[in-house]
Enzyme design. Sequence first.
Site, PDB file in Angstrom:
ATOM      1  N   HIS A  83       0.909  -1.454   0.495  1.00  0.00           N
ATOM      2  CA  HIS A  83      -0.023   0.126   0.012  1.00  0.00           C
ATOM      3  C   HIS A  83       0.821   1.136   0.179  1.00  0.00           C
ATOM      4  O   HIS A  83       0.795   2.346   0.761  1.00  0.00           O
ATOM      5  CB  HIS A  83      -0.901  -0.185   1.139  1.00  0.00           C
ATOM      6  CG  HIS A  83      -2.074  -1.349   1.307  1.00  0.00           C
ATOM      7  ND1 HIS A  83      -2.330  -1.295   2.518  1.00  0.00           N
ATOM      8  CD2 HIS A  83      -2.189  -1.841   0.206  1.00  0.00           C
ATOM      9  CE1 HIS A  83      -3.490  -2.728   1.713  1.00  0.00           C
ATOM     10  NE2 HIS A  83      -3.045  -2.891   0.454  1.00  0.00           N
TER      11      HIS A  83
HETATM   12  C1  LIG Z   1       0.335  -7.270  -4.716  1.00  0.00           C
HETATM   13  C2  LIG Z   1      -0.259  -6.120  -4.426  1.00  0.00           C
HETATM   14  C3  LIG Z   1      -1.630  -6.263  -4.234  1.00  0.00           C
HETATM   15  C4  LIG Z   1      -2.982  -5.978  -3.773  1.00  0.00           C
HETATM   16  N1  LIG Z   1      -3.853  -6.408  -2.811  1.00  0.00           N
HETATM   17  C5  LIG Z   1      -5.262  -5.069  -2.496  1.00  0.00           C
HETATM   18  C6  LIG Z   1      -6.219  -5.174  -2.161  1.00  0.00           C
HETATM   19  O1  LIG Z   1      -6.232  -6.365  -1.739  1.00  0.00           O
HETATM   20  N2  LIG Z   1      -6.963  -4.279  -1.811  1.00  0.00           N
HETATM   21  C7  LIG Z   1      -6.386  -2.567  -1.752  1.00  0.00           C
HETATM   22  O2  LIG Z   1      -7.075  -2.024  -1.144  1.00  0.00           O
HETATM   23  N3  LIG Z   1      -5.016  -2.347  -2.332  1.00  0.00           N
HETATM   24  C8  LIG Z   1      -4.619  -3.474  -2.770  1.00  0.00           C
HETATM   25  N4  LIG Z   1      -3.123  -3.124  -3.211  1.00  0.00           N
HETATM   26  C9  LIG Z   1      -2.979  -1.548  -3.191  1.00  0.00           C
HETATM   27  C10 LIG Z   1      -3.997  -1.731  -4.661  1.00  0.00           C
HETATM   28  O3  LIG Z   1      -3.206  -2.256  -5.871  1.00  0.00           O
HETATM   29  C11 LIG Z   1      -3.081   0.560  -4.780  1.00  0.00           C
HETATM   30  O4  LIG Z   1      -3.005   1.203  -4.082  1.00  0.00           O
HETATM   31  C12 LIG Z   1      -3.597   0.846  -5.798  1.00  0.00           C
HETATM   32  O5  LIG Z   1      -2.901   0.266  -7.011  1.00  0.00           O
HETATM   33  C13 LIG Z   1      -2.393   2.739  -6.336  1.00  0.00           C
HETATM   34  O6  LIG Z   1      -3.359   3.173  -7.486  1.00  0.00           O
HETATM   35  P1  LIG Z   1      -2.237   4.078  -7.727  1.00  0.00           P
HETATM   36  O7  LIG Z   1      -2.855   4.091  -9.229  1.00  0.00           O
HETATM   37  O8  LIG Z   1      -1.504   5.114  -7.214  1.00  0.00           O
HETATM   38  O9  LIG Z   1      -0.677   3.130  -8.781  1.00  0.00           O
HETATM   39  P2  LIG Z   1      -0.997   1.820  -9.381  1.00  0.00           P
HETATM   40  O10 LIG Z   1      -1.881   1.162  -9.441  1.00  0.00           O
HETATM   41  O11 LIG Z   1       0.498   1.120  -9.281  1.00  0.00           O
HETATM   42  O12 LIG Z   1      -0.890   2.752 -10.803  1.00  0.00           O
HETATM   43  C14 LIG Z   1       0.484   3.080 -11.136  1.00  0.00           C
HETATM   44  C15 LIG Z   1       0.771   2.790 -12.686  1.00  0.00           C
HETATM   45  O13 LIG Z   1       1.480   3.384 -13.506  1.00  0.00           O
HETATM   46  C16 LIG Z   1       2.806   2.899 -14.013  1.00  0.00           C
HETATM   47  N5  LIG Z   1       4.168   3.509 -14.191  1.00  0.00           N
HETATM   48  C17 LIG Z   1       4.951   4.268 -13.671  1.00  0.00           C
HETATM   49  N6  LIG Z   1       5.703   4.979 -14.720  1.00  0.00           N
HETATM   50  C18 LIG Z   1       5.326   5.054 -15.272  1.00  0.00           C
HETATM   51  C19 LIG Z   1       6.084   5.425 -15.897  1.00  0.00           C
HETATM   52  N7  LIG Z   1       6.937   6.462 -16.303  1.00  0.00           N
HETATM   53  N8  LIG Z   1       5.422   5.430 -17.628  1.00  0.00           N
HETATM   54  C20 LIG Z   1       4.874   4.759 -17.722  1.00  0.00           C
HETATM   55  N9  LIG Z   1       3.826   4.162 -16.668  1.00  0.00           N
HETATM   56  C21 LIG Z   1       3.871   4.205 -15.698  1.00  0.00           C
HETATM   57  C22 LIG Z   1       2.499   1.829 -13.083  1.00  0.00           C
HETATM   58  O14 LIG Z   1       3.604   0.198 -13.867  1.00  0.00           O
HETATM   59  C23 LIG Z   1       1.304   1.548 -13.136  1.00  0.00           C
HETATM   60  O15 LIG Z   1       0.549   0.467 -13.932  1.00  0.00           O
HETATM   61  C24 LIG Z   1      -2.573  -4.333  -3.971  1.00  0.00           C
HETATM   62  C25 LIG Z   1      -1.178  -3.640  -4.359  1.00  0.00           C
HETATM   63  C26 LIG Z   1       0.166  -5.000  -4.535  1.00  0.00           C
HETATM   64  C27 LIG Z   1       1.016  -4.616  -5.469  1.00  0.00           C
END
Ligand SMILES: Cc1cc2nc3c(=O)[nH]c(=O)nc-3n(C[C@H](O)[C@H](O)[C@H](O)COP(=O)(O)OP(=O)(O)OC[C@H]3O[C@@H](n4cnc5c(N)ncnc54)[C@H](O)[C@@H]3O)c2cc1C
Length: 369
Positions: free
Chosen positions: A303
């Site tokens: 997280h």
């Molecule tokens: C294994 C795992 C299990 C989880 N289980 C849960 C759960 O059960 N319940 C829950 O509430 N939360 C869970 N989470 C947490 C949840 O997935 C995250 O809090 C959420 O996805 C965050 O969203 P975000 O948009 O901040 O980042 P992300 O979902 O990480 O999205 C960011 C994206 O940007 C891309 N990116 C980064 N830099 C670049 C770049 N320079 N160029 C192009 N693309 C780029 C990354 O590849 C990624 O696809 C889990 C996370 C993981 C890793």
Amino acid sequence: MPLNPDFNGAVQEGIGLTQTTTSKGWRNSTAQAYLKPARSRPNLRVETNARGKRVLFEGKRAVGYEYIQNGQAKQARAAREVIISGGAYGSPQLLELSGVGDAEHIKSLGIEPVHHLPGVGNGLQDHQVFRMKWRLKGKPGTYNERIRGLTALGEGLKYIIARKGVLSSPTNPINAFFRTRPELETPDVQIQFFPGTYDNMRDRKLHHHPGVTLGPTLLRLESRGSVHARSSDPFADPAIHTNVLGTENDLKTAVDAMRYCRKVMEMPAMQGFYDHEMAPGKNVQSQSEWEAYAREVGSSNWHPASSCRMGPDGDAKAVLDTSLRVRGLQGLRVVDASAMPMVVCGNTNAPTIMIAEKAADLMLADARA
Ligand SMILES: Cc1cc2nc3c(=O)[nH]c(=O)nc-3n(C[C@H](O)[C@H](O)[C@H](O)COP(=O)(O)OP(=O)(O)OC[C@H]3O[C@@H](n4cnc5c(N)ncnc54)[C@H](O)[C@@H]3O)c2cc1C
């Protein structure tokens, strides 16, 4: 501990079944729920296998985005504004590669600073989980037994035919939220109940005997870490320092939470179900032994958040204003978990979706103004 059928409701404290973003037995991703229905819109173009290199600026205004696709540098121009959504590790890295962050650090990467913003990449938080395991008696039907041999075949069929059974269940089907100290207003610890056991996170090979894992997780962290670009190469991973258990209070809360889990399992009502405590094991008793166990097994609950945190005017370390705009620049917002002022006291997926929903409202309101 009270039973709580909705710990995302008005009161978080208590124990209940996990609420999930699941549809017909599938985890429903944002790509599935939001992007797929919008794919046919004429004003939407999706580029895949595209690595963001930097935001393009004219003065202090973001005007576009440079990315690498199949080895080629390409650019997209922004009619109105640029949104970064690279997550808590990717967004600060992309800002730094764009020249936004601590000016000295940016110069050390060989990049010309665009805007000195020392908070970028600092403030990182991530929930820490400290897993404890018990070997159970008899055949209670934990994941250990159900994802094995003929039973696994049955589970597979159950999933294919009815989208039910273990394969449609969350990893932790039960969660509890509680306060380690009565004077706290809201819970500071979450316990995840995993009906299974394994030795290590790397291969997650389930044990042959039945078992249960309780994962007390710190919710209200004092410790903050950092994430920073290590080079100007957008494909290079950033340096991540979580600073786990970085304060006395975080360490104490971790130990109190684990002691509480042992106390729960040692209640008369529970004792008939298990054979023995596998981890940490009853040889761990003193404060220093618990602390050593916490340091040994503490791991990310996946997280990460708050590395481009939002904050009010006058907060010198805030990266974003309260409308998710990067402070001191125009036409640039960060919309993801990195924007959280501090990591929320629960799982982060739904709150991140809420941030994105709010960002969409803010952008529409600006466009209509
Ligand atoms: C294994 C795992 C299990 C989880 N289980 C849960 C759960 O059960 N319940 C829950 O509430 N939360 C869970 N989470 C947490 C949840 O997935 C995250 O809090 C959420 O996805 C965050 O969203 P975000 O948009 O901040 O980042 P992300 O979902 O990480 O999205 C960011 C994206 O940007 C891309 N990116 C980064 N830099 C670049 C770049 N320079 N160029 C192009 N693309 C780029 C990354 O590849 C990624 O696809 C889990 C996370 C993981 C890793």
